[in-house]
Scaffold this motif. Structure first.
Motif, PDB file in Angstrom:
ATOM      1  N   GLY A 174      16.925 -27.772 -55.351  1.00 50.60           N
ATOM      2  CA  GLY A 174      17.887 -28.528 -56.150  1.00 50.60           C
ATOM      3  C   GLY A 174      18.207 -27.812 -57.448  1.00 50.60           C
ATOM      4  O   GLY A 174      17.792 -26.679 -57.680  1.00 50.60           O
ATOM      5  N   HIS A 175      18.947 -28.523 -58.325  1.00 48.71           N
ATOM      6  CA  HIS A 175      19.466 -27.896 -59.546  1.00 48.71           C
ATOM      7  C   HIS A 175      18.455 -27.834 -60.691  1.00 48.71           C
ATOM      8  O   HIS A 175      17.379 -28.424 -60.621  1.00 48.71           O
ATOM      9  CB  HIS A 175      20.749 -28.600 -60.009  1.00 48.71           C
ATOM     10  N   LYS A 176      18.838 -27.103 -61.739  1.00 52.89           N
ATOM     11  CA  LYS A 176      18.044 -27.024 -62.970  1.00 52.89           C
ATOM     12  C   LYS A 176      17.931 -28.419 -63.585  1.00 52.89           C
ATOM     13  O   LYS A 176      18.783 -29.277 -63.350  1.00 52.89           O
ATOM     14  CB  LYS A 176      18.729 -26.089 -63.980  1.00 52.89           C
ATOM     15  N   ASN A 177      16.939 -28.634 -64.453  1.00 51.82           N
ATOM     16  CA  ASN A 177      16.688 -29.958 -65.037  1.00 51.82           C
ATOM     17  C   ASN A 177      16.771 -31.011 -63.944  1.00 51.82           C
ATOM     18  O   ASN A 177      17.608 -31.910 -63.981  1.00 51.82           O
ATOM     19  CB  ASN A 177      17.697 -30.291 -66.140  1.00 51.82           C
ATOM     20  N   ILE A 192      15.348 -33.675 -56.610  1.00 53.10           N
ATOM     21  CA  ILE A 192      13.974 -33.469 -56.115  1.00 53.10           C
ATOM     22  C   ILE A 192      13.763 -34.151 -54.761  1.00 53.10           C
ATOM     23  O   ILE A 192      13.221 -33.561 -53.835  1.00 53.10           O
ATOM     24  CB  ILE A 192      12.955 -33.957 -57.173  1.00 53.10           C
ATOM     25  N   VAL A 193      14.261 -35.377 -54.626  1.00 53.96           N
ATOM     26  CA  VAL A 193      14.085 -36.070 -53.344  1.00 53.96           C
ATOM     27  C   VAL A 193      14.923 -35.389 -52.258  1.00 53.96           C
ATOM     28  O   VAL A 193      14.515 -35.307 -51.103  1.00 53.96           O
ATOM     29  CB  VAL A 193      14.412 -37.577 -53.471  1.00 53.96           C
ATOM     30  N   SER A 194      16.098 -34.851 -52.630  1.00 53.21           N
ATOM     31  CA  SER A 194      16.914 -34.119 -51.647  1.00 53.21           C
ATOM     32  C   SER A 194      16.172 -32.904 -51.102  1.00 53.21           C
ATOM     33  O   SER A 194      16.297 -32.581 -49.919  1.00 53.21           O
ATOM     34  CB  SER A 194      18.219 -33.618 -52.279  1.00 53.21           C
ATOM     35  N   ALA A 252      15.834 -33.042 -47.264  1.00 52.80           N
ATOM     36  CA  ALA A 252      16.520 -31.989 -46.508  1.00 52.80           C
ATOM     37  C   ALA A 252      15.492 -31.117 -45.783  1.00 52.80           C
ATOM     38  O   ALA A 252      15.739 -30.637 -44.670  1.00 52.80           O
ATOM     39  CB  ALA A 252      17.401 -31.139 -47.421  1.00 52.80           C
ATOM     40  N   THR A 253      14.324 -30.945 -46.393  1.00 52.19           N
ATOM     41  CA  THR A 253      13.242 -30.213 -45.714  1.00 52.19           C
ATOM     42  C   THR A 253      12.837 -30.951 -44.437  1.00 52.19           C
ATOM     43  O   THR A 253      12.669 -30.345 -43.377  1.00 52.19           O
ATOM     44  CB  THR A 253      12.036 -30.050 -46.682  1.00 52.19           C
ATOM     45  N   ASN A 254      12.722 -32.280 -44.530  1.00 49.98           N
ATOM     46  CA  ASN A 254      12.413 -33.091 -43.343  1.00 49.98           C
ATOM     47  C   ASN A 254      13.492 -32.911 -42.268  1.00 49.98           C
ATOM     48  O   ASN A 254      13.197 -32.758 -41.079  1.00 49.98           O
ATOM     49  CB  ASN A 254      12.312 -34.558 -43.754  1.00 49.98           C
ATOM     50  N   LEU A 255      14.750 -32.891 -42.716  1.00 48.32           N
ATOM     51  CA  LEU A 255      15.883 -32.726 -41.789  1.00 48.32           C
ATOM     52  C   LEU A 255      15.847 -31.351 -41.104  1.00 48.32           C
ATOM     53  O   LEU A 255      15.936 -31.255 -39.878  1.00 48.32           O
ATOM     54  CB  LEU A 255      17.196 -32.893 -42.569  1.00 48.32           C
ATOM     55  N   ASP A 270      27.282 -13.925 -48.386  1.00 49.56           N
ATOM     56  CA  ASP A 270      27.776 -12.744 -47.668  1.00 49.56           C
ATOM     57  C   ASP A 270      27.765 -12.938 -46.159  1.00 49.56           C
ATOM     58  O   ASP A 270      28.154 -12.064 -45.414  1.00 49.56           O
ATOM     59  CB  ASP A 270      27.010 -11.476 -48.077  1.00 49.56           C
ATOM     60  N   SER A 271      27.291 -14.108 -45.699  1.00 42.05           N
ATOM     61  CA  SER A 271      27.395 -14.422 -44.271  1.00 42.05           C
ATOM     62  C   SER A 271      27.707 -15.908 -44.120  1.00 42.05           C
ATOM     63  O   SER A 271      27.625 -16.648 -45.104  1.00 42.05           O
ATOM     64  CB  SER A 271      26.106 -14.023 -43.555  1.00 42.05           C
ATOM     65  N   PRO A 272      28.057 -16.345 -42.910  1.00 38.16           N
ATOM     66  CA  PRO A 272      28.454 -17.753 -42.749  1.00 38.16           C
ATOM     67  C   PRO A 272      27.340 -18.714 -43.165  1.00 38.16           C
ATOM     68  O   PRO A 272      26.160 -18.426 -42.940  1.00 38.16           O
ATOM     69  CB  PRO A 272      28.728 -17.870 -41.253  1.00 38.16           C
ATOM     70  N   VAL A 273      27.710 -19.830 -43.755  1.00 37.86           N
ATOM     71  CA  VAL A 273      26.724 -20.810 -44.206  1.00 37.86           C
ATOM     72  C   VAL A 273      27.045 -22.182 -43.635  1.00 37.86           C
ATOM     73  O   VAL A 273      28.187 -22.466 -43.272  1.00 37.86           O
ATOM     74  CB  VAL A 273      26.690 -20.938 -45.752  1.00 37.86           C
ATOM     75  N   GLU A 274      25.999 -23.023 -43.565  1.00 35.03           N
ATOM     76  CA  GLU A 274      26.182 -24.392 -43.085  1.00 35.03           C
ATOM     77  C   GLU A 274      26.337 -25.298 -44.309  1.00 35.03           C
ATOM     78  O   GLU A 274      25.429 -25.413 -45.110  1.00 35.03           O
ATOM     79  CB  GLU A 274      24.937 -24.791 -42.296  1.00 35.03           C
ATOM     80  N   VAL A 275      27.508 -25.908 -44.451  1.00 33.54           N
ATOM     81  CA  VAL A 275      27.790 -26.669 -45.672  1.00 33.54           C
ATOM     82  C   VAL A 275      28.218 -28.090 -45.331  1.00 33.54           C
ATOM     83  O   VAL A 275      29.096 -28.295 -44.488  1.00 33.54           O
ATOM     84  CB  VAL A 275      28.916 -25.990 -46.488  1.00 33.54           C
ATOM     85  N   THR A 276      27.572 -29.072 -45.960  1.00 27.62           N
ATOM     86  CA  THR A 276      28.063 -30.445 -45.872  1.00 27.62           C
ATOM     87  C   THR A 276      28.186 -30.991 -47.291  1.00 27.62           C
ATOM     88  O   THR A 276      27.176 -31.218 -47.958  1.00 27.62           O
ATOM     89  CB  THR A 276      27.115 -31.351 -45.054  1.00 27.62           C
ATOM     90  N   ILE A 277      29.412 -31.138 -47.743  1.00 28.94           N
ATOM     91  CA  ILE A 277      29.665 -31.703 -49.071  1.00 28.94           C
ATOM     92  C   ILE A 277      30.607 -32.879 -48.884  1.00 28.94           C
ATOM     93  O   ILE A 277      31.654 -32.737 -48.242  1.00 28.94           O
ATOM     94  CB  ILE A 277      30.308 -30.667 -50.022  1.00 28.94           C
ATOM     95  N   LYS A 278      30.208 -34.034 -49.375  1.00 27.83           N
ATOM     96  CA  LYS A 278      31.058 -35.217 -49.212  1.00 27.83           C
ATOM     97  C   LYS A 278      31.235 -35.923 -50.546  1.00 27.83           C
ATOM     98  O   LYS A 278      30.310 -35.941 -51.362  1.00 27.83           O
ATOM     99  CB  LYS A 278      30.434 -36.188 -48.192  1.00 27.83           C
ATOM    100  N   PRO A 279      32.392 -36.537 -50.761  1.00 28.34           N
ATOM    101  CA  PRO A 279      32.626 -37.258 -52.017  1.00 28.34           C
ATOM    102  C   PRO A 279      31.983 -38.644 -51.995  1.00 28.34           C
ATOM    103  O   PRO A 279      32.657 -39.662 -51.959  1.00 28.34           O
ATOM    104  CB  PRO A 279      34.156 -37.340 -52.102  1.00 28.34           C
ATOM    105  N   VAL A 280      30.649 -38.648 -51.972  1.00 29.59           N
ATOM    106  CA  VAL A 280      29.906 -39.912 -52.013  1.00 29.59           C
ATOM    107  C   VAL A 280      29.046 -39.922 -53.270  1.00 29.59           C
ATOM    108  O   VAL A 280      29.048 -38.967 -54.053  1.00 29.59           O
ATOM    109  CB  VAL A 280      29.044 -40.096 -50.738  1.00 29.59           C
ATOM    110  N   GLY A 281      28.264 -40.991 -53.460  1.00 29.02           N
ATOM    111  CA  GLY A 281      27.548 -41.165 -54.721  1.00 29.02           C
ATOM    112  C   GLY A 281      26.244 -40.412 -54.848  1.00 29.02           C
ATOM    113  O   GLY A 281      25.683 -40.331 -55.945  1.00 29.02           O
ATOM    114  N   CYS A 282      25.745 -39.847 -53.740  1.00 23.91           N
ATOM    115  CA  CYS A 282      24.395 -39.286 -53.791  1.00 23.91           C
ATOM    116  C   CYS A 282      24.184 -38.290 -52.654  1.00 23.91           C
ATOM    117  O   CYS A 282      24.637 -38.526 -51.532  1.00 23.91           O
ATOM    118  CB  CYS A 282      23.401 -40.436 -53.651  1.00 23.91           C
ATOM    119  N   SER A 283      23.484 -37.199 -52.943  1.00 24.20           N
ATOM    120  CA  SER A 283      23.192 -36.220 -51.882  1.00 24.20           C
ATOM    121  C   SER A 283      22.351 -36.846 -50.773  1.00 24.20           C
ATOM    122  O   SER A 283      22.478 -36.480 -49.600  1.00 24.20           O
ATOM    123  CB  SER A 283      22.446 -35.007 -52.446  1.00 24.20           C
ATOM    124  N   ASN A 284      21.484 -37.796 -51.131  1.00 29.48           N
ATOM    125  CA  ASN A 284      20.634 -38.395 -50.100  1.00 29.48           C
ATOM    126  C   ASN A 284      21.417 -39.277 -49.119  1.00 29.48           C
ATOM    127  O   ASN A 284      20.946 -39.527 -48.015  1.00 29.48           O
ATOM    128  CB  ASN A 284      19.460 -39.148 -50.737  1.00 29.48           C
TER     129      ASN A 284
END
Ligand code: MG
Ligand code: MG
Ligand code: MG
Length: 306
Positions: free
Chosen positions: A7-10, A16-18, A22-25, A103-117
């Motif tokens: 996850g991000h800085k600070n 942290i829960v993501s 995500a590790t579980n996923l 530099d290579s293909p990545v798996e990305v899921t970004i959605k306009p919702v309230g929380c990464s979880n």
């Protein structure tokens, strides 16, 4: 190689829960990963981990030579400083698209919702990976935190659905009560220096080449900020600005009153105040403003573009 989920800085609770969820996923899909974090848990996150018997991810500030999945951001400014030297494998997020690249293909899921979880819960359903009750409880808390008990304008129906599904798995009946307990833990200012409070949930943004740092403090009541503490926070913001920023802001949100007070030190206070629909004064109250992501950052980005 074991890839890192980071996850991000600070780090906030969602970040942290993501990393944990995500590790579980990924593990459920047979991918070798490990959760890490760019810092130790803040009081709110510490409360959540303890409440649901989870261990904080190992702290990690360097990713050179590693394979990395990002959770809860895609901005370079929020990544480890040596991010350019890692191999990006994927992103799960709910913010504006940032400036990381690969530099290579990545798996990305970004959605306009309230929380990464919320996104991570949907991906568990999609891949048919099980979530245990304690992880579900922490994911629920991340959603309640990021959406401020569903009151933030970032909150969507998808967030509510994910939260109620997770509550069922976790055996939590009263979501509001759990959320209030969590925000009370978050509102505990004891022992924290003004600097700690500013950086507890702080992000730097590159706004058309201008560096703007924005902290947010979410409290159950603004009265927790005494006039003395407010003066100390203002002094500290002046220092934070002097560390190479055009502006240093602290958005102090009253989650019960549903609005925020703005503290700032800036090279152009008028511009900041105007962008945020307030005027420079001793008490810059912004009614209805709960979300940095949706109600603060876009307005400022627009103002700096002009
Ligand atoms: Mg976050
Ligand atoms: Mg988040
Ligand atoms: Mg937040």
């Amino acid at each position: 190689m074991t890839a890192l989920v980071l996850g991000h800085k600070n780090p906030d609770t969602d970040s942290i829960v993501s990393a944990l969820s995500a590790t579980n996923l990924y593990r459920g899909r047979g991918i070798d990963v490990k959760a890490v974090a760019q810092g130790t848990p803040a009081p709110e996150t510490a409360f959540v981990l303890e409440r649901f018997n989870l261990t904080a991810p190992e702290v990690c500030h360097s990713v050179a030579g590693q394979e990395v999945y990002l959770v809860d951001y895609s901005d370079l400014a929020q990544a480890p400083d040596d991010f350019a030297q890692c191999k990006l494998l994927g992103i799960i997020d709910h913010h504006k698209l940032g400036d990381v690249t690969s530099d290579s293909p990545v798996e990305v899921t970004i959605k306009p919702v309230g929380c990464s979880n919320t996104v991570i819960k949907e991906l568990h359903d999609y891949y048919n990976v099980e979530i245990n009750p304690s992880l579900a409880g922490a994911m629920l808390c991340a959603i309640l935190s990021d959406t401020v008990l569903f009151k933030s304008p970032t909150c969507t129906e998808a967030d509510k659905k994910a939260a109620y599904d997770l509550a069922k798995i976790a055996g939590v009946e009263d979501l509001q009560a759990l959320g209030m307990e969590m925000f009370k833990a978050k509102s505990n200012l004891a022992g924290a220096t003004p600097r700690d409070l500013i950086f507890r949930d702080f992000k730097d943004f590159d706004m058309s080449g201008t560096k703007v740092g924005i902290g947010q403090l979410e409290l159950v009541s603004l009265s927790l900020i005494t006039p003395e503490l407010k003066a100390q926070l203002q002094d500290e913001l002046n220092k934070v600005k002097a560390e190479g920023r055009h502006s240093a802001l602290l958005v102090v949100t009253d989650i019960m009153e549903e609005g925020s007070e703005l503290l700032m030190c800036s090279d152009d206070e008028q511009k900041i105040a105007k962008a945020l629909n307030t005027t420079v004064s001793d008490k810059m109250w912004m009614p209805g403003v709960m979300s940095r992501k949706k109600q603060v950052v876009p307005n400022l980005e627009q103002a700096f573009k002009a």
